[in-house]
Design a protein around this motif. Structure first.
Motif, PDB file in Angstrom:
ATOM      1  N   ILE A  82       1.092  -1.157   0.037  1.00  0.00           N
ATOM      2  CA  ILE A  82      -0.068  -0.109   0.024  1.00  0.00           C
ATOM      3  C   ILE A  82       0.768   1.249  -0.084  1.00  0.00           C
ATOM      4  N   VAL A  83       1.713   1.227   0.625  1.00  0.00           N
ATOM      5  CA  VAL A  83       2.830   2.357   0.922  1.00  0.00           C
ATOM      6  C   VAL A  83       3.488   2.423  -0.280  1.00  0.00           C
ATOM      7  N   ASP A  84       4.429   1.550  -0.716  1.00  0.00           N
ATOM      8  CA  ASP A  84       5.228   1.532  -2.021  1.00  0.00           C
ATOM      9  C   ASP A  84       4.546   1.844  -3.185  1.00  0.00           C
ATOM     10  N   SER A  85       3.506   1.386  -3.497  1.00  0.00           N
ATOM     11  CA  SER A  85       2.537   1.445  -4.764  1.00  0.00           C
ATOM     12  C   SER A  85       2.590   2.663  -4.816  1.00  0.00           C
ATOM     13  N   ARG A  86       2.087   3.555  -3.862  1.00  0.00           N
ATOM     14  CA  ARG A  86       1.955   5.136  -3.953  1.00  0.00           C
ATOM     15  C   ARG A  86       3.028   6.119  -3.878  1.00  0.00           C
ATOM     16  N   VAL A  87       3.930   5.741  -2.905  1.00  0.00           N
ATOM     17  CA  VAL A  87       5.046   6.635  -2.957  1.00  0.00           C
ATOM     18  C   VAL A  87       6.045   6.490  -4.058  1.00  0.00           C
ATOM     19  N   THR A  88       6.236   5.413  -4.291  1.00  0.00           N
ATOM     20  CA  THR A  88       7.254   4.962  -5.421  1.00  0.00           C
ATOM     21  C   THR A  88       6.674   5.584  -7.012  1.00  0.00           C
ATOM     22  N   ALA A  89       5.310   5.279  -7.019  1.00  0.00           N
ATOM     23  CA  ALA A  89       4.976   5.494  -8.370  1.00  0.00           C
ATOM     24  C   ALA A  89       4.854   6.965  -8.386  1.00  0.00           C
ATOM     25  N   THR A  90       4.377   7.852  -7.366  1.00  0.00           N
ATOM     26  CA  THR A  90       4.414   9.146  -7.449  1.00  0.00           C
ATOM     27  C   THR A  90       5.716   9.666  -7.505  1.00  0.00           C
ATOM     28  N   ARG A  91       6.771   9.206  -6.910  1.00  0.00           N
ATOM     29  CA  ARG A  91       8.106   9.943  -6.951  1.00  0.00           C
ATOM     30  C   ARG A  91       8.695   9.644  -8.275  1.00  0.00           C
ATOM     31  N   THR A  92       8.242   8.432  -8.949  1.00  0.00           N
ATOM     32  CA  THR A  92       8.891   8.248 -10.477  1.00  0.00           C
ATOM     33  C   THR A  92       8.330   9.268 -11.417  1.00  0.00           C
ATOM     34  N   LEU A  93       6.942   9.598 -11.132  1.00  0.00           N
ATOM     35  CA  LEU A  93       6.469  10.528 -12.175  1.00  0.00           C
ATOM     36  C   LEU A  93       6.975  12.049 -11.877  1.00  0.00           C
ATOM     37  N   ALA A  94       7.229  12.241 -10.567  1.00  0.00           N
ATOM     38  CA  ALA A  94       7.626  13.786 -10.246  1.00  0.00           C
ATOM     39  C   ALA A  94       9.187  14.027 -10.655  1.00  0.00           C
ATOM     40  N   ASP A  95       9.794  12.918 -10.630  1.00  0.00           N
ATOM     41  CA  ASP A  95      11.444  12.792 -10.860  1.00  0.00           C
ATOM     42  C   ASP A  95      11.347  12.916 -12.646  1.00  0.00           C
ATOM     43  N   ALA A  96      10.488  12.329 -13.247  1.00  0.00           N
ATOM     44  CA  ALA A  96      10.573  12.325 -14.646  1.00  0.00           C
ATOM     45  C   ALA A  96      10.009  13.746 -15.137  1.00  0.00           C
ATOM     46  N   MET A  97       9.070  14.341 -14.475  1.00  0.00           N
ATOM     47  CA  MET A  97       8.648  15.738 -14.772  1.00  0.00           C
ATOM     48  C   MET A  97       9.895  16.820 -14.591  1.00  0.00           C
ATOM     49  N   ARG A  98      10.812  16.538 -13.522  1.00  0.00           N
ATOM     50  CA  ARG A  98      11.997  17.449 -13.243  1.00  0.00           C
ATOM     51  C   ARG A  98      12.928  17.296 -14.283  1.00  0.00           C
ATOM     52  N   LYS A  99      12.973  16.148 -15.004  1.00  0.00           N
ATOM     53  CA  LYS A  99      14.062  16.052 -16.159  1.00  0.00           C
ATOM     54  C   LYS A  99      13.632  16.365 -17.567  1.00  0.00           C
ATOM     55  N   ALA A 100      12.217  16.489 -17.404  1.00  0.00           N
ATOM     56  CA  ALA A 100      11.725  17.067 -18.724  1.00  0.00           C
ATOM     57  C   ALA A 100      12.294  18.419 -19.207  1.00  0.00           C
ATOM     58  N   ARG A 101      12.418  18.862 -20.372  1.00  0.00           N
ATOM     59  CA  ARG A 101      12.716  19.921 -20.997  1.00  0.00           C
ATOM     60  C   ARG A 101      11.774  20.879 -20.511  1.00  0.00           C
ATOM     61  N   GLN A 102      10.652  20.629 -20.941  1.00  0.00           N
ATOM     62  CA  GLN A 102       9.271  21.528 -20.606  1.00  0.00           C
ATOM     63  C   GLN A 102       8.256  20.957 -19.927  1.00  0.00           C
ATOM     64  N   PRO A 103       8.347  20.649 -18.439  1.00  0.00           N
ATOM     65  CA  PRO A 103       7.595  19.792 -17.904  1.00  0.00           C
ATOM     66  C   PRO A 103       6.081  20.179 -18.028  1.00  0.00           C
ATOM     67  N   PRO A 104       5.314  19.292 -18.039  1.00  0.00           N
ATOM     68  CA  PRO A 104       3.802  19.596 -18.096  1.00  0.00           C
ATOM     69  C   PRO A 104       3.356  20.817 -16.943  1.00  0.00           C
ATOM     70  N   ALA A 105       2.172  21.273 -17.581  1.00  0.00           N
ATOM     71  CA  ALA A 105       1.822  22.627 -16.583  1.00  0.00           C
ATOM     72  C   ALA A 105       1.151  22.167 -15.473  1.00  0.00           C
ATOM     73  N   VAL A 106       0.457  20.948 -15.529  1.00  0.00           N
ATOM     74  CA  VAL A 106      -0.564  20.529 -14.410  1.00  0.00           C
ATOM     75  C   VAL A 106      -0.043  19.110 -13.672  1.00  0.00           C
ATOM     76  N   PHE A 107      -0.101  18.684 -12.685  1.00  0.00           N
ATOM     77  CA  PHE A 107       0.017  17.425 -11.954  1.00  0.00           C
ATOM     78  C   PHE A 107      -0.941  17.351 -10.947  1.00  0.00           C
ATOM     79  N   LEU A 108      -1.897  16.376 -11.263  1.00  0.00           N
ATOM     80  CA  LEU A 108      -3.021  16.039 -10.187  1.00  0.00           C
ATOM     81  C   LEU A 108      -2.542  14.763  -9.747  1.00  0.00           C
ATOM     82  N   SER A 109      -2.335  14.734  -8.424  1.00  0.00           N
ATOM     83  CA  SER A 109      -1.984  13.164  -8.025  1.00  0.00           C
ATOM     84  C   SER A 109      -3.075  12.862  -6.822  1.00  0.00           C
ATOM     85  N   ALA A 110      -3.525  11.682  -7.018  1.00  0.00           N
ATOM     86  CA  ALA A 110      -4.331  11.246  -5.787  1.00  0.00           C
ATOM     87  C   ALA A 110      -3.857  11.079  -4.698  1.00  0.00           C
TER      88      ALA A 110
END
Length: 300
Positions: A82-110
């Motif tokens: 329950i913990v890992d499936s939420r925290v790891t997935a969310t961190r993976t998305l956030a890290d990917a956005m930080r690496k993007a040249r032009q990050p998405p304008a919006v991030f909605l996270s459950a």
């Protein structure tokens, strides 16, 4: 908008994609296999692996990933999932956005109303403090991972309660009621934060184009107790509602999940959503149940 969705095949994700597509948005699904077209992108959230260049090609990201809380019992290993499936997935998305040249304008996270813990007698808004307990700790870590998104990305964590629809916790409630085994859980006076599936996905769609950031409660505007929810369900399904299950029996059968999911009281108000002009289709839990039970899958 071009919207990347994690958890697209789930109960809420399926309904959300249907709505977004109907509104003219383009959806890209994150899948845990090889992508089979331009509307899919591969990732392995448990390993923190994703092609971060996908973030340059989308306007928004919606994160619905997370192991189901409705799967019982919560063994020690499943609590870890329950913990890992939420925290790891969310961190993976956030890290990917930080690496993007032009990050998405919006991030909605459950997120979840479990953030507030067991708070009988309190009216809980987004400005209420965090509570205590397993779910409160999980949600704080979950939301903390979402804050790792780039500063230029408007980030919202939407705290959801029980979604009234054909899936999740209500699927179990429906089965128990259909079998004639429905009854009062503990005192029945504990508040259950609820929202119809229609308003859940409408609320997420609303937040995509809003200017709101931070925490937002996705719950119905009229509070309801567990007894009110269960009674209304039994009445509409023409089944008895005669049992009372003592708290101790629930705790022996379900362990920590009984206290955190069934006996916890959270009188949640969606203050920021209301202030932002969102209009609920289903104002009472009874109208949400009517909509659920009249849906095609209910008549099948």
């Amino acid at each position: 908008m071009r919207i990347l969705i994690a958890g697209a095949s789930g109960f809420i994700g399926t309904a959300l994609i249907e709505r977004l597509t109907a509104e003219g948005h383009e959806v890209v699904r994150l899948v845990r296999r090889r992508a089979q077209g331009p509307d899919e992108a591969s990732w392995s959230p448990a390993s923190g692996i994703i092609d971060f260049t996908v973030m340059d090609r989308v306007d928004a990201v919606v994160n619905l990933s997370g192991a189901s809380l409705a799967r019982l019992p919560w063994t020690k290993s499943y609590r870890g999932e329950i913990v890992d499936s939420r925290v790891t997935a969310t961190r993976t998305l956030a890290d990917a956005m930080r690496k993007a040249r032009q990050p998405p304008a919006v991030f909605l996270s459950a997120s979840a109303v479990g953030y507030y813990g067991d708070r009988p007698g309190e009216l809980l808004t987004e400005f209420s403090s965090a509570g205590s307990g397993f779910l409160a700790e999980v949600v704080q870590r979950w939301e903390g991972a979402a804050t790792l998104a780039p500063d230029e990305t408007r980030t919202v964590v939407f705290r959801t309660g029980i979604v009234i629809g054909h899936g999740g916790a209500m699927q179990r409630v429906g089965t128990i009621t259909r079998l004639g085994l429905s009854g009062r859980l503990g005192t029945g006076g504990q508040h259950w934060p609820w929202i119809s599936l229609h308003d859940e996905v409408a609320g997420i769609a609303h937040l995509l184009t809003s200017h709101v950031s931070g925490a937002v409660n996705l719950s119905g505007p009229t509070p309801a107790t567990a007894d009110r929810v269960m009674t209304a369900m039994a009445e509409r399904m023409h089944r008895p509602y005669t049992f009372t299950v003592p708290e101790r029996m629930l705790e022996l059968a379900l362990g920590r999940a009984a206290d955190e999911l069934l006996l916890s009281s959270q009188k949640v108000r969606p203050q920021r959503l209301i202030d932002d002009g969102f209009r609920f289709e289903h104002v009472t839990v009874e109208s949400a149940l009517d909509a659920m039970l009249s849906a095609p899958s209910a008549r099948a």
